[in-house]
Scaffold this motif. Structure first.
Motif, mmCIF file in Angstrom:
data_model
loop_
_atom_site.group_PDB
_atom_site.id
_atom_site.type_symbol
_atom_site.label_atom_id
_atom_site.label_comp_id
_atom_site.label_asym_id
_atom_site.label_seq_id
_atom_site.Cartn_x
_atom_site.Cartn_y
_atom_site.Cartn_z
ATOM 1 N N GLU A 66 0.816 -1.207 0.000
ATOM 2 C CA GLU A 66 0.000 0.000 0.000
ATOM 3 C C GLU A 66 0.852 1.260 0.000
ATOM 4 N N TYR A 67 2.030 1.209 0.595
ATOM 5 C CA TYR A 67 2.883 2.380 0.708
ATOM 6 C C TYR A 67 4.128 2.220 -0.162
ATOM 7 N N ASP A 68 4.619 3.356 -0.660
ATOM 8 C CA ASP A 68 5.826 3.327 -1.482
ATOM 9 C C ASP A 68 7.054 2.948 -0.662
ATOM 10 N N TYR A 69 6.959 3.169 0.649
ATOM 11 C CA TYR A 69 8.090 2.851 1.524
ATOM 12 C C TYR A 69 7.581 2.617 2.941
ATOM 13 N N ASN A 70 8.395 1.929 3.739
ATOM 14 C CA ASN A 70 8.116 1.747 5.162
ATOM 15 C C ASN A 70 8.996 2.713 5.947
ATOM 16 N N ILE A 71 8.391 3.458 6.864
ATOM 17 C CA ILE A 71 9.147 4.424 7.663
ATOM 18 C C ILE A 71 9.531 3.779 8.989
ATOM 19 N N GLU A 72 10.832 3.540 9.162
ATOM 20 C CA GLU A 72 11.307 2.957 10.420
ATOM 21 C C GLU A 72 11.357 4.006 11.534
ATOM 22 N N SER A 73 11.817 5.205 11.198
ATOM 23 C CA SER A 73 11.889 6.262 12.212
ATOM 24 C C SER A 73 11.657 7.622 11.571
ATOM 25 N N TYR A 74 11.036 8.507 12.349
ATOM 26 C CA TYR A 74 10.743 9.869 11.894
ATOM 27 C C TYR A 74 11.047 10.796 13.064
ATOM 28 N N SER A 75 12.091 11.615 12.920
ATOM 29 C CA SER A 75 12.534 12.490 14.009
ATOM 30 C C SER A 75 12.444 13.952 13.588
ATOM 31 N N ILE A 76 12.006 14.802 14.525
ATOM 32 C CA ILE A 76 11.927 16.240 14.269
ATOM 33 C C ILE A 76 12.664 16.972 15.386
ATOM 34 N N TYR A 77 13.511 17.921 14.994
ATOM 35 C CA TYR A 77 14.256 18.736 15.951
ATOM 36 C C TYR A 77 13.889 20.203 15.721
ATOM 37 N N PHE A 78 13.415 20.863 16.771
ATOM 38 C CA PHE A 78 13.063 22.277 16.704
ATOM 39 C C PHE A 78 14.070 23.072 17.529
ATOM 40 N N ASP A 79 14.737 24.003 16.881
ATOM 41 C CA ASP A 79 15.720 24.852 17.559
ATOM 42 C C ASP A 79 15.215 26.292 17.496
ATOM 43 N N ILE A 80 14.778 26.832 18.641
ATOM 44 C CA ILE A 80 14.244 28.192 18.668
ATOM 45 C C ILE A 80 15.398 29.181 18.526
ATOM 46 N N ILE A 81 15.378 29.945 17.441
ATOM 47 C CA ILE A 81 16.448 30.906 17.163
ATOM 48 C C ILE A 81 16.163 32.244 17.837
ATOM 49 N N ASN A 82 14.936 32.737 17.677
ATOM 50 C CA ASN A 82 14.506 33.972 18.331
ATOM 51 C C ASN A 82 12.988 33.947 18.473
#
Length: 310
Positions: A34-50
């Motif tokens: 059903e999917y074009d790929y399998n996602i093993e991990s999905y990480s998001i990093y938010f760095d507040i600049i100002n």
């Protein structure tokens, strides 16, 4: 006569077993494709600049189920200075990154790379600067981020880096799994596993004041405020979900959007152009309707599909 009858009945059993096995295995095989790929991990990093700018970095580890040569990330927020790194089977590849606005004012980041094949391991790292994630709410700053996954994910990981000069206030939703502090910044971390298709998450962190460093007391405040701000977060989620969401769309959904840019198309025609099953197209379109991307109007035995007007 009876021996012949017994032989026939024995011959039918293996055939019946094979038929039953196919009945159970075919749906499983379909779901895997059903999917074009399998996602093993999905990480998001938010760095507040100002007070206005956040640097967002997304790292995705996936395994290809079919041939493809690009990944598309969507955001409701303005995107500046996008960059990407792609590794295919551990080898760094040359990539092309571009940004464009699509229906509804959504920003799309296109990451193009050499074609990958079924079984290939792909690591994608996308980074860019964005504004709008920090809002002024009741005389304080508030970070808010919404995400919904349209396919299963093994591990979902989020880190928020809060720089020196901010005090953490209620609400903090959900309660972080880990908090680290130093002289220069505070780090909040969340981790979830075995994400299902359609599962959604909303992160809220309040900020206020100007301070020169972090006191250990703030670590206590973070966990206490996570519980105290629950009701407020729920109300905010309902009111602002549509404005602050980021959808992770599959490549087939992007193809549908591209096809509809030229005008309405019958659902039956989309099946032909995409080269996938009627059932899969129907599921895709229902999901896109829920996201507010398209509209469907009954026309004969099919539906007329068009982009939803913003």
């Amino acid at each position: 006569m009876s021996p012949v009858k017994n032989q026939k009945s024995k011959g039918r059993k293996p055939a019946l077993i094979i038929i039953l096995a196919l009945i159970f295995l075919l749906p499983l095989a379909f779901s895997q494709e059903e999917y074009d790929y399998n996602i093993e991990s999905y990480s998001i990093y938010f760095d507040i600049i100002n007070d206005n700018t956040v640097k967002e970095t997304i790292e995705i580890s996936l395994t290809a189920n079919t041939n493809f040569s690009r990944y598309v990330f969507y955001s409701d927020y303005p995107i500046e200075n996008p960059d990407a790194i792609v590794k295919i089977n551990g080898e760094m590849k040359v990539v092309n990154v571009s940004v464009s606005k699509i229906v509804g004012g959504i920003n799309a980041v296109y990451v193009k790379f050499p074609i990958v094949h079924p079984g290939d391991r792909v690591e994608i790292r996308i980074s860019f600067y964005s504004s709008g994630m920090l809002q002024n709410v009741q005389n304080k700053k508030q970070f808010a981020y919404y995400i919904k996954f349209s396919q299963p994910v093994g591990v979902f990981y989020v880190r928020l880096f809060v720089p020196k000069g901010y005090a953490i206030l209620s609400p903090v939703i959900p309660s972080p799994d880990m908090v680290e502090s130093s002289e220069n910044r505070l780090v909040l971390e969340w981790k979830r596993e075995n994400i299902k298709a359609g599962e959604e998450f909303y992160f809220i962190v309040g900020f206020s004041g100007e301070i020169k460093g972090f006191s250990p007391l703030w670590l206590v405040v973070i966990f206490v405020s996570a519980f105290a701000g629950g009701f407020f977060a729920g109300m905010l989620y309902k009111e602002r979900r549509g404005k602050e969401k980021v959808e992770i769309l599959r490549s087939d959904e992007e193809k549908i959007i591209e096809l509809l840019k030229n005008g309405p198309v019958l659902q039956s025609e989309l099946v032909k152009r995409l080269g996938v099953s009627k059932a899969k197209v129907s599921l895709l379109l229902k999901d896109m309707e829920k996201k507010g991307l398209i509209e469907r109007v009954k026309e004969g035995r099919s539906y007329l599909v068009k982009l939803k007007e913003s």
